[in-house]
Design an enzyme around this catalytic site. Structure first.
Site, PDB file in Angstrom:
ATOM      1  N   ASP A  22      -8.271  -5.503   0.437  1.00 33.98           N
ATOM      2  CA  ASP A  22      -8.340  -6.297  -1.006  1.00 33.98           C
ATOM      3  C   ASP A  22      -8.158  -7.413  -1.029  1.00 33.98           C
ATOM      4  O   ASP A  22      -8.661  -8.276  -1.295  1.00 33.98           O
ATOM      5  CB  ASP A  22      -7.559  -5.716  -2.145  1.00 33.98           C
ATOM      6  CG  ASP A  22      -8.528  -4.461  -2.798  1.00 33.98           C
ATOM      7  OD1 ASP A  22      -6.859  -3.283  -3.366  1.00 33.98           O
ATOM      8  OD2 ASP A  22      -9.519  -3.877  -3.379  1.00 33.98           O
ATOM      9  N   HIS A  41       0.763  -1.091  -0.014  1.00 36.57           N
ATOM     10  CA  HIS A  41      -0.157  -0.021   0.424  1.00 36.57           C
ATOM     11  C   HIS A  41       0.626   1.010  -0.167  1.00 36.57           C
ATOM     12  O   HIS A  41       2.015   0.969   0.923  1.00 36.57           O
ATOM     13  CB  HIS A  41      -0.965   0.461   1.312  1.00 36.57           C
ATOM     14  CG  HIS A  41      -2.488   1.001   1.198  1.00 36.57           C
ATOM     15  ND1 HIS A  41      -1.943   2.104   1.453  1.00 36.57           N
ATOM     16  CD2 HIS A  41      -3.187   1.173   0.849  1.00 36.57           C
ATOM     17  CE1 HIS A  41      -3.290   2.557   1.098  1.00 36.57           C
ATOM     18  NE2 HIS A  41      -3.885   1.808   0.376  1.00 36.57           N
TER      19      HIS A  41
HETATM   20  C1  SDX Z   1      -5.787   0.111  -2.914  1.00 34.40           C
HETATM   21  O1  SDX Z   1      -4.471   4.488  -1.964  1.00 34.40           O
HETATM   22  C2  SDX Z   1      -5.182   4.272  -1.468  1.00 34.40           C
HETATM   23  O2  SDX Z   1      -5.710   4.386  -0.038  1.00 34.40           O
HETATM   24  C3  SDX Z   1      -6.272   3.079  -1.848  1.00 34.40           C
HETATM   25  C4  SDX Z   1      -6.520   2.247  -1.082  1.00 34.40           C
HETATM   26  C5  SDX Z   1      -8.415   3.221  -0.760  1.00 34.40           C
HETATM   27  O3  SDX Z   1      -8.914   2.509  -0.380  1.00 34.40           O
HETATM   28  O4  SDX Z   1      -8.364   3.503  -2.188  1.00 34.40           O
HETATM   29  O5  SDX Z   1      -6.746   1.634  -0.481  1.00 34.40           O
HETATM   30  C6  SDX Z   1      -7.141   0.894  -2.265  1.00 34.40           C
HETATM   31  O6  SDX Z   1      -5.713   0.298  -4.097  1.00 34.40           O
HETATM   32  C7  SDX Z   1      -4.959  -0.510  -2.362  1.00 34.40           C
HETATM   33  C8  SDX Z   1      -4.227  -1.358  -3.024  1.00 34.40           C
HETATM   34  C9  SDX Z   1      -4.542  -2.092  -3.842  1.00 34.40           C
HETATM   35  N1  SDX Z   1      -3.391  -3.025  -5.192  1.00 34.40           N
HETATM   36  C10 SDX Z   1      -2.644  -4.414  -4.641  1.00 34.40           C
HETATM   37  O7  SDX Z   1      -3.035  -5.132  -4.163  1.00 34.40           O
HETATM   38  C11 SDX Z   1      -1.947  -4.496  -5.898  1.00 34.40           C
HETATM   39  C12 SDX Z   1      -0.612  -4.758  -5.199  1.00 34.40           C
HETATM   40  N2  SDX Z   1      -0.033  -3.882  -4.795  1.00 34.40           N
HETATM   41  C13 SDX Z   1       0.399  -2.962  -5.775  1.00 34.40           C
HETATM   42  O8  SDX Z   1       0.349  -2.687  -7.072  1.00 34.40           O
HETATM   43  C14 SDX Z   1       1.719  -1.546  -4.578  1.00 34.40           C
HETATM   44  O9  SDX Z   1       1.509  -2.250  -3.413  1.00 34.40           O
HETATM   45  C15 SDX Z   1       0.578  -0.583  -4.977  1.00 34.40           C
HETATM   46  C16 SDX Z   1       0.337  -0.381  -5.885  1.00 34.40           C
HETATM   47  C17 SDX Z   1      -0.646  -1.311  -4.114  1.00 34.40           C
HETATM   48  C18 SDX Z   1       1.375   0.205  -3.476  1.00 34.40           C
HETATM   49  O10 SDX Z   1       2.399   0.371  -4.798  1.00 34.40           O
HETATM   50  P1  SDX Z   1       3.602   1.598  -4.356  1.00 34.40           P
HETATM   51  O11 SDX Z   1       3.429   2.207  -2.796  1.00 34.40           O
HETATM   52  O12 SDX Z   1       3.979   3.107  -5.136  1.00 34.40           O
HETATM   53  O13 SDX Z   1       5.167   0.921  -3.403  1.00 34.40           O
HETATM   54  P2  SDX Z   1       5.857   0.513  -5.232  1.00 34.40           P
HETATM   55  O14 SDX Z   1       4.956   0.025  -6.316  1.00 34.40           O
HETATM   56  O15 SDX Z   1       6.869   1.771  -5.041  1.00 34.40           O
HETATM   57  O16 SDX Z   1       6.894  -0.628  -4.501  1.00 34.40           O
HETATM   58  C19 SDX Z   1       7.944  -0.607  -3.374  1.00 34.40           C
HETATM   59  C20 SDX Z   1       8.223  -2.316  -3.054  1.00 34.40           C
HETATM   60  C21 SDX Z   1       8.761  -2.375  -4.894  1.00 34.40           C
HETATM   61  O17 SDX Z   1       9.942  -3.201  -4.599  1.00 34.40           O
HETATM   62  P3  SDX Z   1      11.192  -2.488  -5.098  1.00 34.40           P
HETATM   63  O18 SDX Z   1      11.330  -1.578  -6.352  1.00 34.40           O
HETATM   64  O19 SDX Z   1      11.891  -1.175  -3.725  1.00 34.40           O
HETATM   65  O20 SDX Z   1      12.299  -3.636  -4.776  1.00 34.40           O
HETATM   66  O21 SDX Z   1       7.331  -3.128  -2.965  1.00 34.40           O
HETATM   67  C22 SDX Z   1       7.535  -3.507  -3.652  1.00 34.40           C
HETATM   68  C23 SDX Z   1       7.397  -3.161  -5.005  1.00 34.40           C
HETATM   69  O22 SDX Z   1       8.353  -3.703  -6.520  1.00 34.40           O
HETATM   70  N3  SDX Z   1       5.839  -4.392  -4.726  1.00 34.40           N
HETATM   71  C24 SDX Z   1       6.010  -5.546  -4.373  1.00 34.40           C
HETATM   72  C25 SDX Z   1       4.082  -5.061  -4.171  1.00 34.40           C
HETATM   73  N4  SDX Z   1       4.357  -4.145  -3.749  1.00 34.40           N
HETATM   74  C26 SDX Z   1       4.841  -3.407  -3.670  1.00 34.40           C
HETATM   75  N5  SDX Z   1       6.197  -6.941  -4.173  1.00 34.40           N
HETATM   76  C27 SDX Z   1       5.262  -7.968  -4.586  1.00 34.40           C
HETATM   77  N6  SDX Z   1       3.437  -7.655  -4.476  1.00 34.40           N
HETATM   78  C28 SDX Z   1       2.868  -6.840  -4.419  1.00 34.40           C
HETATM   79  N7  SDX Z   1       2.135  -6.953  -4.407  1.00 34.40           N
END
Ligand code: SDX
Length: 426
Positions: free
Chosen positions: A372, A315
């Site tokens: 989710d 998140h």
């Molecule tokens: C919602 O914003 C809100 O409030 C949203 C929400 C709401 O109520 O409105 O809460 C609803 O959207 C919840 C989130 C639902 N999405 C998912 O579950 C999809 C999976 N999650 C990711 O795509 C991700 O975690 C996000 C998009 C939710 C957050 O992404 P960020 O904050 O931009 O983090 P990032 O992509 O920069 O990741 C940081 C690191 C990365 O690794 P490095 O490059 O540092 O090595 O964490 C890793 C990412 O690769 N990472 C994951 C991961 N999520 C982040 N690795 C594996 N699986 C994951 N799910």
């Protein structure tokens, strides 16, 4: 002590001062609205990880603590003690309703839950395999033509009428989209049913409105199902300046109709990085198929070369447990017998959670289950198909979007949203 931030340009030794604005809860902000005027440079923050876009008193999140409050009240308190409609009233009016206000609000939404006959033709324009999110965003946009007078709102009463209208109609729009996708005739809302019961009724009833009955001759929409779905709506109601709410505010800043702003919010929510994740979580759990396969997919999620991500994990703001995920996990445990939750999916989900929460990759990146990760197993048990998971999120979040839209409109010093760029072209 000066209440300001001084930034020094080390290239020129010039220093610039910017005011610090303090928050009622959470971090203070540095007001950099004059940054370009003073420095002739832009700040750069793609994805807005360190940027506050507005002043608000609707919802507060403490990502480190895993805290969420609507109008100052903790989400766990609201989810346990209040109906979704009372939470809608709280968000819209900054206070929970008394008994009279609650009854009037409920009755008004029942009367506003019907759609104009002309709007029904829109659903028929879509192929039956259309994703309901496409239909929802189109129907929300189309609503602006049936209530065009909300383009310019003059009074509090009209703000309330405009908001209550779209909150009340969203479940009907979602249910009609579903019924069209299964080739079944639309079921009109029944004003003798509550907001949440009505949604399940409009999804499940036979043509003509008759419902299955159990051995005792009662409607098979059980109280426990209504309570579970009502809690899910409450947990989704608002969430500060997330991507879809930012979209709604951006459209608000151009002066467009409130319902096309909601339509834009629906489209933004659809993405699997955002609200579309709930549908992807179940699809992912089904793809993993068994507990034995979990390790393989955890390895893929950790592999930087593999774009596979664990849906429902991570998140932008929560770097601790998402309090909504906690509430849903408790609900899942409470309902697993009563609602006969899919034990295989739950077993896979629990195994993923167990491994991920002890694995350095997830710990170091503070990746926890988000809202989710758990909602899908409960929605599946409520016989809601995967394609309707994000529409359920839309129904819950419509009140948050429209409350944020109203807050934006009442703000006196707004400007059209217009970020700049770092240009690297010719
Ligand atoms: C919602 O914003 C809100 O409030 C949203 C929400 C709401 O109520 O409105 O809460 C609803 O959207 C919840 C989130 C639902 N999405 C998912 O579950 C999809 C999976 N999650 C990711 O795509 C991700 O975690 C996000 C998009 C939710 C957050 O992404 P960020 O904050 O931009 O983090 P990032 O992509 O920069 O990741 C940081 C690191 C990365 O690794 P490095 O490059 O540092 O090595 O964490 C890793 C990412 O690769 N990472 C994951 C991961 N999520 C982040 N690795 C594996 N699986 C994951 N799910």
């Amino acid at each position: 002590m000066k209440n300001s931030f001084t930034i020094i340009n080390n290239r020129t030794n010039e220093s610039f001062e910017f005011d610090i604005l303090d928050a009622a809860r959470g971090p203070s902000v540095v007001d950099i609205s004059t940054f370009y005027a003073k420095t002739k440079m832009f700040t750069y923050d793609p994805g807005f990880t360190s940027t506050a876009s507005c002043i608000s008193d609707i919802t507060f999140i403490d990502g480190e603590k895993g805290e969420l409050r609507y109008r100052g009240i903790e989400i766990s308190e609201l989810a346990s003690n209040n109906s979704y409609l009372d939470v809608c009233y709280l968000l819209l009016n900054s206070k929970l309703p008394n008994k009279e206000e609650s009854k009037d609000f409920d009755l008004e939404l029942r009367h506003r839950s019907f759609l104009h006959e002309g709007l029904k033709n829109l659903f028929k324009a879509f192929p039956s395999n259309a994703h309901p999110m496409a239909t929802l965003s189109s129907a929300a946009s189309a609503l602006s033509s049936f209530y065009y007078d909300h383009l310019v709102i003059h009074s509090e009463a009209e703000y309330q009428e405009m908001a209550r209208r779209i909150i009340a109609k969203m479940p009907t729009i979602a249910a009609f989209a579903y019924r069209h996708s299964i080739g079944a005739p639309f079921i009109q809302p029944d004003i003798d049913k509550s907001f949440t019961e009505n949604f399940l009724y409009m999804l499940r009833a036979y043509p003509g409105g008759k419902m299955h009955r159990n051995a005792n001759g009662e409607d098979i929409i059980r109280e426990i199902e209504i309570k579970a779905l009502d809690t899910i709506f409450t947990l989704h109601a608002d969430h500060e300046q997330n991507a879809s709410t930012t979209t709604v505010r951006t459209v608000a800043s151009t002066g467009a109709h409130p319902y096309v702003a909601i339509s834009a919010g629906i489209s933004a929510l659809w993405g699997r990085a955002h609200g579309g994740a709930n549908e992807s979580v179940i699809a992912q759990l089904e793809m993993i198929g068994s507990v034995e396969n979990v390790d393989k997919f955890i390895a893929r999620a950790k592999d930087p070369e593999d774009e596979f991500r664990l849906m429902g994990f991570g998140h932008r703001v929560y770097k601790n447990f998402d309090p909504r995920a906690k509430a849903l996990k408790e609900l899942q445990d409470e309902l697993k017998v009563e609602l006969n939750l899919d034990s295989n999916l739950m077993e896979i989900a629990n195994r993923i959670e167990q491994i991920a929460l002890s694995d350095e990759y997830f710990i170091s990146r503070k990746l926890y289950p988000n809202i989710d990760f758990y909602s899908g197993v409960i929605l599946t048990a409520l016989q809601i198909p995967k394609s309707m998971f994000t529409p359920v999120f839309v129904i819950g979040r419509t009140v948050g979007w429209i409350t944020q839209w109203i807050e934006y409109k009442k703000e006196t010093k707004t400007k059209i949203s217009r970020p700049r760029q770092l240009y690297l072209g010719k």
